[in-house]
Design an enzyme around this catalytic site. Structure first.
Site, PDB file in Angstrom:
ATOM      1  N   GLU A 212       0.792  -1.432   0.172  1.00  0.00           N
ATOM      2  CA  GLU A 212       0.161  -0.144  -0.250  1.00  0.00           C
ATOM      3  C   GLU A 212       0.830   1.560  -0.369  1.00  0.00           C
ATOM      4  O   GLU A 212       0.785   1.339   0.928  1.00  0.00           O
ATOM      5  CB  GLU A 212      -0.449  -0.390   1.568  1.00  0.00           C
ATOM      6  CG  GLU A 212      -1.928  -0.960   1.548  1.00  0.00           C
ATOM      7  CD  GLU A 212      -3.165  -0.512   0.387  1.00  0.00           C
ATOM      8  OE1 GLU A 212      -3.597  -0.106  -0.297  1.00  0.00           O
ATOM      9  OE2 GLU A 212      -3.409  -1.845  -0.377  1.00  0.00           O
ATOM     10  N   CYS A 246      -1.876   9.563   2.448  1.00  0.00           N
ATOM     11  CA  CYS A 246      -1.263   8.683   0.719  1.00  0.00           C
ATOM     12  C   CYS A 246      -2.091   8.998   0.154  1.00  0.00           C
ATOM     13  O   CYS A 246      -2.039   9.397  -0.989  1.00  0.00           O
ATOM     14  CB  CYS A 246      -1.499   7.706   1.489  1.00  0.00           C
ATOM     15  SG  CYS A 246      -2.931   6.758   2.046  1.00  0.00           S
TER      16      CYS A 246
HETATM   17  P1  NAD Z   1       8.324   4.484   5.272  1.00  0.00           P
HETATM   18  O1  NAD Z   1       8.398   3.392   3.743  1.00  0.00           O
HETATM   19  O2  NAD Z   1       9.447   5.537   6.245  1.00  0.00           O
HETATM   20  O3  NAD Z   1       7.806   3.725   6.165  1.00  0.00           O
HETATM   21  C1  NAD Z   1       6.698   2.310   6.835  1.00  0.00           C
HETATM   22  C2  NAD Z   1       7.362   1.565   7.775  1.00  0.00           C
HETATM   23  O4  NAD Z   1       9.003   0.931   7.350  1.00  0.00           O
HETATM   24  C3  NAD Z   1       7.530   1.884   8.901  1.00  0.00           C
HETATM   25  O5  NAD Z   1       7.352   0.986  10.262  1.00  0.00           O
HETATM   26  C4  NAD Z   1       9.424   2.447   8.863  1.00  0.00           C
HETATM   27  O6  NAD Z   1       9.798   1.451  10.392  1.00  0.00           O
HETATM   28  C5  NAD Z   1       9.576   1.078   7.730  1.00  0.00           C
HETATM   29  N1  NAD Z   1      11.092   0.745   6.932  1.00  0.00           N
HETATM   30  C6  NAD Z   1      11.087   1.845   7.392  1.00  0.00           C
HETATM   31  N2  NAD Z   1      12.816   1.879   6.521  1.00  0.00           N
HETATM   32  C7  NAD Z   1      12.437   0.337   6.212  1.00  0.00           C
HETATM   33  C8  NAD Z   1      13.498  -0.398   5.762  1.00  0.00           C
HETATM   34  N3  NAD Z   1      14.948  -0.026   5.208  1.00  0.00           N
HETATM   35  N4  NAD Z   1      13.419  -1.562   5.788  1.00  0.00           N
HETATM   36  C9  NAD Z   1      12.372  -2.136   5.914  1.00  0.00           C
HETATM   37  N5  NAD Z   1      11.086  -1.203   7.176  1.00  0.00           N
HETATM   38  C10 NAD Z   1      11.668  -0.392   6.665  1.00  0.00           C
HETATM   39  O7  NAD Z   1       6.522   5.247   5.367  1.00  0.00           O
HETATM   40  P2  NAD Z   1       6.406   6.342   5.992  1.00  0.00           P
HETATM   41  O8  NAD Z   1       7.097   7.248   5.781  1.00  0.00           O
HETATM   42  O9  NAD Z   1       6.200   5.888   7.455  1.00  0.00           O
HETATM   43  O10 NAD Z   1       4.862   6.711   4.900  1.00  0.00           O
HETATM   44  C11 NAD Z   1       4.606   7.421   4.229  1.00  0.00           C
HETATM   45  C12 NAD Z   1       4.631   6.745   2.733  1.00  0.00           C
HETATM   46  O11 NAD Z   1       2.947   5.908   2.981  1.00  0.00           O
HETATM   47  C13 NAD Z   1       3.867   8.108   1.960  1.00  0.00           C
HETATM   48  O12 NAD Z   1       4.342   7.249   0.782  1.00  0.00           O
HETATM   49  C14 NAD Z   1       2.131   7.369   1.434  1.00  0.00           C
HETATM   50  O13 NAD Z   1       1.915   7.734   0.932  1.00  0.00           O
HETATM   51  C15 NAD Z   1       2.327   5.989   2.175  1.00  0.00           C
HETATM   52  N6  NAD Z   1       1.181   5.579   2.573  1.00  0.00           N
HETATM   53  C16 NAD Z   1       0.313   5.425   2.419  1.00  0.00           C
HETATM   54  C17 NAD Z   1      -1.137   4.158   2.253  1.00  0.00           C
HETATM   55  C18 NAD Z   1      -1.934   3.818   1.353  1.00  0.00           C
HETATM   56  O14 NAD Z   1      -2.558   3.136   2.514  1.00  0.00           O
HETATM   57  N7  NAD Z   1      -1.517   3.118   0.468  1.00  0.00           N
HETATM   58  C19 NAD Z   1      -1.367   5.101   3.456  1.00  0.00           C
HETATM   59  C20 NAD Z   1      -0.593   5.474   4.783  1.00  0.00           C
HETATM   60  C21 NAD Z   1       0.595   6.123   4.071  1.00  0.00           C
END
Ligand code: NAD
Length: 458
Positions: A212, A246
């Site tokens: 997502e 998002c």
């Molecule tokens: P992110 O990618 O920074 O982190 C999300 C999760 O991934 C966290 O739990 C984090 O600990 C983990 N993570 C971070 N780095 C990692 C790595 N190297 N390896 C494995 N896991 C890792 O995302 P964010 O900044 O928390 O969220 C923002 C993004 O999420 C935006 O792009 C937004 O559009 C998207 N988003 C999508 C939805 C949806 O339903 N489609 C909903 C909310 C947010």
């Protein structure tokens, strides 16, 4: 967290799953009801955690996190027995006598990784699907929303056997340690860059994945429109949670003739919603952390500010901001903004607007404002996106009958309602045959007569 600890937790979940505890639908319903009670009983604590992490107001916290999760849970509980039952489907004549079935089967243990912007909902909503489908689950909330993460850890520990559902808190390193293990399903919500790492890690174990992700969701404004209502809805969608959603409208793509009035109405709506000083509004959020604050502040330099633009680093505050005519190759128009900054781009003909949309990665959502039904249909048929709202923004999210998810760069897989159950279910194909008829011609040596017969039958 030490890897040995993670291995021990997973062993415990596998033992729980293999013992068959999650198979009876009554068990799943009991667990979902326990989760519902936990959410209702801890509502105050959940809203306080959301307030602490994101300064979400109680109304916003309830409406966009707890309330949405409860709705989906109720929708699923009401229908779960029917979905979980083996379903008979027509058998092909070659299979007769016999019957064909689809047996819904859980995958096993699911890993659910959540982001910080809806730190409660985006862990709990997939969890509801995982439990409904009969899986065990390991939850990894975002470390960037620490109050919600620790609240979830407590609430889940108080509600579930850790062999069934458990929370592992931590950062990217912990997520990577989890991903090194073999899970049976991975459900990830977050940015695309990490999404690619998730897919790579899943490939090592051939684990199925839902991603997502986000992207640049456009809000397109046609000339034949109730511009005041359209603008209010876009401003509401863009500045709720300070744009950190998002499916927030990322930029406005406006018929050139409507541009001046759109900017004037957007300014008026911002003033009406948040007052003369939005920093003092109880309904206006803050940027999650310093890194994102600096990223967003840097974006402000890439266009001419038509409204807002004030920032306060100590408070991680960025005013609701409108940016007129940004360069299309600037980061403002190349990257997902994920903050309270709305670039305004214009188009001259509707054909060009569609070309503009199709020249870019497929967004998670697309919003189209128009009374013109023919143009509405063109948007629906000639563009691709995870979901669409006609004449509104974001509300398609809150409907358990609609699939939620992206396409192309905005993600893969769908959930909510039936789609959540299906996501966490392997629909196993089953053919049941009796022994009493065994036609000799199916066996070797084959005859030309059989080939002629088969040709006639297909
Ligand atoms: P992110 O990618 O920074 O982190 C999300 C999760 O991934 C966290 O739990 C984090 O600990 C983990 N993570 C971070 N780095 C990692 C790595 N190297 N390896 C494995 N896991 C890792 O995302 P964010 O900044 O928390 O969220 C923002 C993004 O999420 C935006 O792009 C937004 O559009 C998207 N988003 C999508 C939805 C949806 O339903 N489609 C909903 C909310 C947010």
């Amino acid at each position: 967290m030490a890897d040995t600890n993670i291995t021990a937790i997973l062993d415990r979940q596998r033992a729980f799953y293999d013992a068959g505890h999650t198979r009876p639908v009554e068990f799943r319903l009991r667990q979902l009801r326990a989760l519902e009670r936990a959410m209702r009983g801890n509502e105050r604590a959940i809203l306080a955690a959301l307030q602490a992490d994101l300064r979400k107001s109680d109304v916003e916290g309830f409406a966009t996190e707890v309330g949405v999760a409860l709705e989906d849970l109720k929708h699923i509980c009401r229908r779960l027995k029917g979905w979980a039952r083996p379903r008979r489907v027509p058998a092909h004549w070659v299979q007769l006598p016999g019957s064909a079935w689809v047996y819904p089967e859980p995958y096993g243990t699911a890993l659910i990784i959540g982001p910080w912007n809806f730190p409660f909902l985006l862990i709990v909503a997939p969890l509801i699907g995982a439990i409904a489908a009969g899986n065990c689950a390991v939850l990894k909330p975002s470390e960037l929303a620490p109050a919600t993460s620790s609240l979830l850890a407590r609430l889940i520990a108080d509600t579930f056997d850790p062999g069934h559902v458990t929370v592992i808190e931590g950062d990217a390193q912990v997520a990577q340690a989890l991903l090194a293990q073999r899970f049976d399903y991975i459900f990830y919500t977050g940015g695309a860059a990490v999404g690619k790492l998730i897919l790579q890690a899943a490939a090592q174990h051939l684990t199925p994945v839902t991603l997502e992700l986000g992207g640049k969701s456009p809000a397109v404004i046609d000339a034949d429109v109730d511009l005041e209502t359209a603008t209010r809805r876009i401003v509401w969608g863009k500045f709720t949670n300070a744009g950190q959603i998002c499916i927030a409208p990322d930029y406005a793509l406006v018929d050139r003739r409507m541009r001046d009035e759109f900017i004037a109405l957007a300014r008026a709506a911002i003033r009406e919603f948040f007052g003369d000083d939005p920093q003092r509004s109880p309904d206006y959020g803050r940027i999650i952390n310093e890194r994102h604050f600096n990223r967003l502040r840097a974006l402000l330099a890439h266009g001419s500010i038509a409204h807002g633009g004030e920032t306060d680093a100590a408070d991680r505050y960025i005013a609701p901001t409108l940016i007129d005519a940004p360069a299309l190759d600037s980061p403002l128009m190349q990257e997902e903004i994920f903050g309270p900054v709305l670039p305004i781009v214009t188009y001259d003909t509707f054909d060009n607007a569609i070309r503009f949309l199709n020249a870019r990665p497929r967004p998670l959502a697309l919003y189209f404002f128009s009374r013109n039904v023919a143009n509405q249909e063109r948007i629906l048929r000639e563009t691709s996106s995870g979901g669409v709202c006609i004449n509104d923004v974001m509300l398609h999210y809150a409907n358990s009958h609609l699939p939620f998810g992206g396409v192309g760069a905005s993600g893969m897989g769908k959930y909510h309602g039936r789609y959540s159950f299906d996501t966490f279910t392997h629909p196993k194909a089953v053919l049941k045959k009796p022994f009493w008829l065994d036609i000799r011609q199916r066996y070797m040596p084959y005859s030309d007569k059989l080939l002629r017969l088969l040709r006639r039958l297909v």
